[in-house]
Design a protein around this motif. Structure first.
Motif, PDB file in Angstrom:
ATOM      1  N   MET A 111       0.851  -1.192   0.000  1.00 51.90           N
ATOM      2  CA  MET A 111       0.000   0.000   0.000  1.00 51.90           C
ATOM      3  C   MET A 111       0.887   1.243   0.000  1.00 51.90           C
ATOM      4  O   MET A 111       1.809   1.354   0.815  1.00 51.90           O
ATOM      5  N   ASN A 112       0.646   2.183  -0.939  1.00 49.95           N
ATOM      6  CA  ASN A 112       1.543   3.323  -1.038  1.00 49.95           C
ATOM      7  C   ASN A 112       1.326   4.316   0.091  1.00 49.95           C
ATOM      8  O   ASN A 112       0.300   4.305   0.789  1.00 49.95           O
ATOM      9  N   ASP A 113       2.301   5.203   0.226  1.00 55.28           N
ATOM     10  CA  ASP A 113       2.319   6.125   1.362  1.00 55.28           C
ATOM     11  C   ASP A 113       1.127   7.084   1.348  1.00 55.28           C
ATOM     12  O   ASP A 113       0.513   7.342   2.384  1.00 55.28           O
ATOM     13  N   ASP A 114       0.787   7.615   0.161  1.00 50.48           N
ATOM     14  CA  ASP A 114      -0.342   8.542   0.084  1.00 50.48           C
ATOM     15  C   ASP A 114      -1.643   7.863   0.475  1.00 50.48           C
ATOM     16  O   ASP A 114      -2.495   8.459   1.146  1.00 50.48           O
ATOM     17  N   ARG A 115      -1.819   6.626   0.055  1.00 52.67           N
ATOM     18  CA  ARG A 115      -3.046   5.909   0.404  1.00 52.67           C
ATOM     19  C   ARG A 115      -3.154   5.719   1.912  1.00 52.67           C
ATOM     20  O   ARG A 115      -4.239   5.863   2.496  1.00 52.67           O
ATOM     21  N   LEU A 116      -2.032   5.395   2.568  1.00 55.13           N
ATOM     22  CA  LEU A 116      -2.046   5.262   4.030  1.00 55.13           C
ATOM     23  C   LEU A 116      -2.397   6.583   4.708  1.00 55.13           C
ATOM     24  O   LEU A 116      -3.109   6.612   5.713  1.00 55.13           O
ATOM     25  N   GLN A 117      -1.893   7.677   4.159  1.00 58.90           N
ATOM     26  CA  GLN A 117      -2.220   8.983   4.729  1.00 58.90           C
ATOM     27  C   GLN A 117      -3.718   9.271   4.614  1.00 58.90           C
ATOM     28  O   GLN A 117      -4.364   9.686   5.586  1.00 58.90           O
ATOM     29  N   PHE A 118      -4.270   9.034   3.413  1.00 61.21           N
ATOM     30  CA  PHE A 118      -5.698   9.268   3.224  1.00 61.21           C
ATOM     31  C   PHE A 118      -6.524   8.374   4.156  1.00 61.21           C
ATOM     32  O   PHE A 118      -7.481   8.841   4.798  1.00 61.21           O
ATOM     33  N   LEU A 119      -6.155   7.103   4.245  1.00 56.48           N
ATOM     34  CA  LEU A 119      -6.920   6.184   5.091  1.00 56.48           C
ATOM     35  C   LEU A 119      -6.854   6.594   6.560  1.00 56.48           C
ATOM     36  O   LEU A 119      -7.851   6.476   7.298  1.00 56.48           O
ATOM     37  N   SER A 120      -5.694   7.063   7.007  1.00 52.92           N
ATOM     38  CA  SER A 120      -5.562   7.508   8.389  1.00 52.92           C
ATOM     39  C   SER A 120      -6.448   8.723   8.658  1.00 52.92           C
ATOM     40  O   SER A 120      -7.100   8.819   9.710  1.00 52.92           O
ATOM     41  N   LEU A 121      -6.500   9.652   7.694  1.00 57.77           N
ATOM     42  CA  LEU A 121      -7.348  10.833   7.846  1.00 57.77           C
ATOM     43  C   LEU A 121      -8.827  10.468   7.765  1.00 57.77           C
ATOM     44  O   LEU A 121      -9.661  11.053   8.464  1.00 57.77           O
ATOM     45  N   VAL A 156      -6.574  16.550   3.888  1.00 55.91           N
ATOM     46  CA  VAL A 156      -7.120  15.863   2.714  1.00 55.91           C
ATOM     47  C   VAL A 156      -7.098  16.796   1.505  1.00 55.91           C
ATOM     48  O   VAL A 156      -6.710  16.412   0.398  1.00 55.91           O
ATOM     49  N   GLY A 157      -7.506  18.060   1.725  1.00 55.35           N
ATOM     50  CA  GLY A 157      -7.522  19.022   0.635  1.00 55.35           C
ATOM     51  C   GLY A 157      -6.149  19.291   0.056  1.00 55.35           C
ATOM     52  O   GLY A 157      -5.995  19.463  -1.160  1.00 55.35           O
ATOM     53  N   GLU A 158      -5.119  19.327   0.902  1.00 52.98           N
ATOM     54  CA  GLU A 158      -3.749  19.559   0.423  1.00 52.98           C
ATOM     55  C   GLU A 158      -3.192  18.343  -0.307  1.00 52.98           C
ATOM     56  O   GLU A 158      -2.478  18.479  -1.301  1.00 52.98           O
ATOM     57  N   LEU A 159      -3.522  17.152   0.197  1.00 59.11           N
ATOM     58  CA  LEU A 159      -2.984  15.940  -0.429  1.00 59.11           C
ATOM     59  C   LEU A 159      -3.653  15.638  -1.768  1.00 59.11           C
ATOM     60  O   LEU A 159      -3.032  15.070  -2.665  1.00 59.11           O
ATOM     61  N   ALA A 160      -4.933  16.010  -1.907  1.00 54.88           N
ATOM     62  CA  ALA A 160      -5.691  15.662  -3.114  1.00 54.88           C
ATOM     63  C   ALA A 160      -5.311  16.572  -4.279  1.00 54.88           C
ATOM     64  O   ALA A 160      -5.028  17.751  -4.092  1.00 54.88           O
ATOM     65  N   PRO A 161      -5.288  16.043  -5.515  1.00 56.28           N
ATOM     66  CA  PRO A 161      -5.072  16.894  -6.692  1.00 56.28           C
ATOM     67  C   PRO A 161      -6.264  17.819  -6.882  1.00 56.28           C
ATOM     68  O   PRO A 161      -7.400  17.472  -6.534  1.00 56.28           O
ATOM     69  N   SER A 205      -7.325   6.110  16.195  1.00 56.42           N
ATOM     70  CA  SER A 205      -7.150   7.102  15.131  1.00 56.42           C
ATOM     71  C   SER A 205      -5.935   7.989  15.392  1.00 56.42           C
ATOM     72  O   SER A 205      -5.217   8.364  14.460  1.00 56.42           O
ATOM     73  N   MET A 206      -5.674   8.308  16.649  1.00 55.03           N
ATOM     74  CA  MET A 206      -4.504   9.122  16.985  1.00 55.03           C
ATOM     75  C   MET A 206      -3.213   8.380  16.642  1.00 55.03           C
ATOM     76  O   MET A 206      -2.282   8.955  16.064  1.00 55.03           O
ATOM     77  N   VAL A 207      -3.168   7.106  16.960  1.00 58.43           N
ATOM     78  CA  VAL A 207      -1.981   6.303  16.644  1.00 58.43           C
ATOM     79  C   VAL A 207      -1.769   6.243  15.135  1.00 58.43           C
ATOM     80  O   VAL A 207      -0.637   6.349  14.638  1.00 58.43           O
ATOM     81  N   ALA A 208      -2.851   6.096  14.376  1.00 58.17           N
ATOM     82  CA  ALA A 208      -2.735   6.030  12.913  1.00 58.17           C
ATOM     83  C   ALA A 208      -2.170   7.326  12.349  1.00 58.17           C
ATOM     84  O   ALA A 208      -1.323   7.309  11.444  1.00 58.17           O
ATOM     85  N   VAL A 209      -2.607   8.461  12.875  1.00 57.95           N
ATOM     86  CA  VAL A 209      -2.097   9.751  12.400  1.00 57.95           C
ATOM     87  C   VAL A 209      -0.609   9.886  12.695  1.00 57.95           C
ATOM     88  O   VAL A 209       0.183  10.298  11.832  1.00 57.95           O
ATOM     89  N   VAL A 210      -0.222   9.509  13.890  1.00 57.68           N
ATOM     90  CA  VAL A 210       1.190   9.621  14.271  1.00 57.68           C
ATOM     91  C   VAL A 210       2.067   8.720  13.403  1.00 57.68           C
ATOM     92  O   VAL A 210       3.167   9.101  12.974  1.00 57.68           O
ATOM     93  N   LEU A 211       1.592   7.511  13.098  1.00 64.28           N
ATOM     94  CA  LEU A 211       2.403   6.550  12.366  1.00 64.28           C
ATOM     95  C   LEU A 211       2.437   6.787  10.860  1.00 64.28           C
ATOM     96  O   LEU A 211       3.467   6.579  10.218  1.00 64.28           O
ATOM     97  N   PHE A 212       1.334   7.232  10.277  1.00 65.11           N
ATOM     98  CA  PHE A 212       1.229   7.187   8.822  1.00 65.11           C
ATOM     99  C   PHE A 212       1.088   8.546   8.126  1.00 65.11           C
ATOM    100  O   PHE A 212       1.329   8.632   6.918  1.00 65.11           O
ATOM    101  N   VAL A 213       0.678   9.590   8.840  1.00 66.46           N
ATOM    102  CA  VAL A 213       0.536  10.898   8.195  1.00 66.46           C
ATOM    103  C   VAL A 213       1.854  11.655   8.309  1.00 66.46           C
ATOM    104  O   VAL A 213       2.382  11.834   9.405  1.00 66.46           O
TER     105      VAL A 213
END
Length: 437
Positions: free
Chosen positions: A1-11, A119-124, A173-181
């Motif tokens: 799973m790519n890094d951007d996808r993990l960021q979106f999923l965490s958010l 999400v708005g910054e990451l999205a095209p 959710s806090m752990v996911a943000v710390v680890l993946f965003v």
């Protein structure tokens, strides 16, 4: 799973956790009203206490997110939310409930504003409304799970178990943000609100949003109140699980439609979707008080067909929902029409929300000296006067005139918001602006 996808999923998980908390309190609000029997002032504060505190949160979180690291600010907001739901477990009176709601509002605004900004910054740019629609769909999905499970959990285990589940979800959710965003590299110097306050497109959008806040606050707050409060107060006296089913109809319809309508607004322009959604919302709001009459005229059953079979199945017994399903008990022919109305309200909002949010994100990114978080902050600010004042008006209408008038005012406010928006859009930006934006 790519890094951007993990960021979106965490958010998206943050959005899910936030929506679960809001659904829990919305579902249980009629129960608290029946339990504490608040005055008209306190009834207004049950909602406006949340909104007042969330207003205070806008500037520090929006400015902090643009000037510093949005990820760090988001973690702080989630931490405050965790404390708020822990406090709810120990509430024993009206004023304590108002205080916990205020803490919830402060944290919820920070988490919502910052997660949407990321999400708005990451999205095209060309897919921004679609990604925002997905983020909102995650929030709405949790609203469905929350509305149904919270009613069942409360019926079987009480308040404290509900809040224990909420706290656990927030910690994950806090752990996911710390680890993946990733840390946010964007830094905006100065005070972005100043640059954005003179943006002509944002000012046009606020002509709609300021009035529309009254409509959504009244209708979204009072549909579950109408479903759950006692008949003596003008309601239908449904059990918490039944109230959760009503809420689920709106969340489910909104969740299913938002990614699709967001994608359409990316392709065909967003202003028309705002006007269409607002008009539909106003029309459906006016229909809510007529649901008992519709149910009687159509001779509808007082419940959901098949629920008795559902209550007898082993999986339902296993998760402890059997008692809640049985608790649907004393329903009325208004139940199915009310579910239908709330589902249609969700579809109407699915046209408006991703289009509106994408326009604010566009302007935050494109305005020199502006920022996405601050643009969303302005969006929140404009919403606040109506969302703070509307519950007091709604409480007064319910206690002095009749609960039906809450929906009449909500529908009228939606129509007025659309009319002013279309007129300002045409006069300031040309006759074709409704198609171009």
């Amino acid at each position: 799973m790519n890094d951007d996808r993990l960021q979106f999923l965490s958010l998206y998980l943050v959005r899910f956790a936030g929506g679960f908390g809001l659904a829990a309190l919305t579902t249980l609000l009629p129960t608290y009203i029946n339990l504490y029997d608040p005055s008209a002032l306190l009834l207004g504060l049950f909602t406006s206490g949340y909104t007042l505190a969330s207003t205070l949160a806008i500037v520090p979180f929006a400015w902090g997110g643009d000037a510093g690291d949005k990820r760090t600010a988001l973690v702080v907001a989630i931490g405050i939310a965790t404390l708020a739901y822990t406090a709810f477990a120990f509430v024993s009176g009206s004023w304590q409930f108002v205080g916990a709601r205020a803490m919830q509002g402060f944290a919820a605004t920070g988490a919502s504003l910052l997660s949407l900004s990321l999400v708005g910054e990451l999205a095209p740019t060309g897919g921004r409304a679609n990604h925002i629609g997905k983020a909102n769909a995650a929030r709405l999905a949790s609203g469905i799970v929350g509305a149904l499970s919270v009613g069942a959990l409360y019926e079987v285990y009480g308040f404290q178990t509900v809040y224990a589940v909420l706290v656990a979800l927030l910690v994950v959710s806090m752990v996911a943000v710390v680890l993946f965003v990733r840390p946010d590299p964007v830094r905006i110097e100065g005070f972005p609100f100043s640059s954005l306050s003179v943006n002509e497109r944002l000012r046009t959008l606020t002509t709609f949003r300021g009035q529309y806040a009254v409509a959504v606050t009244l209708v979204r707050t009072w549909v579950p109140i109408y479903a759950g409060v006692e008949v003596a107060q003008g309601g239908l006296a449904y059990a918490p699980f039944a109230v959760g089913v009503v809420i689920t109809a709106e969340r489910g319809a909104n969740m299913l439609f938002q990614p699709y309508t967001g994608r359409l607004s990316d392709r065909f322009g967003r202003a028309a979707f705002i006007a269409l959604g607002g008009t539909g919302y106003g029309a459906i709001a006016l229909a809510v008080p007529f649901t008992p009459g519709v149910g009687s005229v159509l001779a509808l059953p007082p419940g959901i067909p098949g629920m008795e079979w559902l209550a007898a199945t082993a999986p339902v017994k296993w998760v402890g929902v059997e008692a809640a399903v049985a608790g649907l008990g004393n329903l009325s022919p208004a139940f199915l029409p009310l579910i239908a109305c709330n589902a249609l309200l969700g579809i109407a909002d699915a046209f408006r929300e991703p289009a509106s949010m994408a326009l604010f994100a566009d302007e935050g990114e494109n305005t020199e000296g502006g920022g996405v978080a601050s643009s969303f902050g302005i969006r929140e600010f404009v919403w606040r006067p109506g969302s703070i004042g509307a519950p007091f008006v709604g409480g007064w209408l319910q206690t002095n005139v009749g609960i039906d008038w809450v929906f009449y005012l909500g529908g009228g406010a939606a129509f007025a918001a659309v009319a002013v928006f279309v007129l300002v859009l045409a006069s300031q930006h040309g006759a074709g602006a409704l198609r171009r934006w």
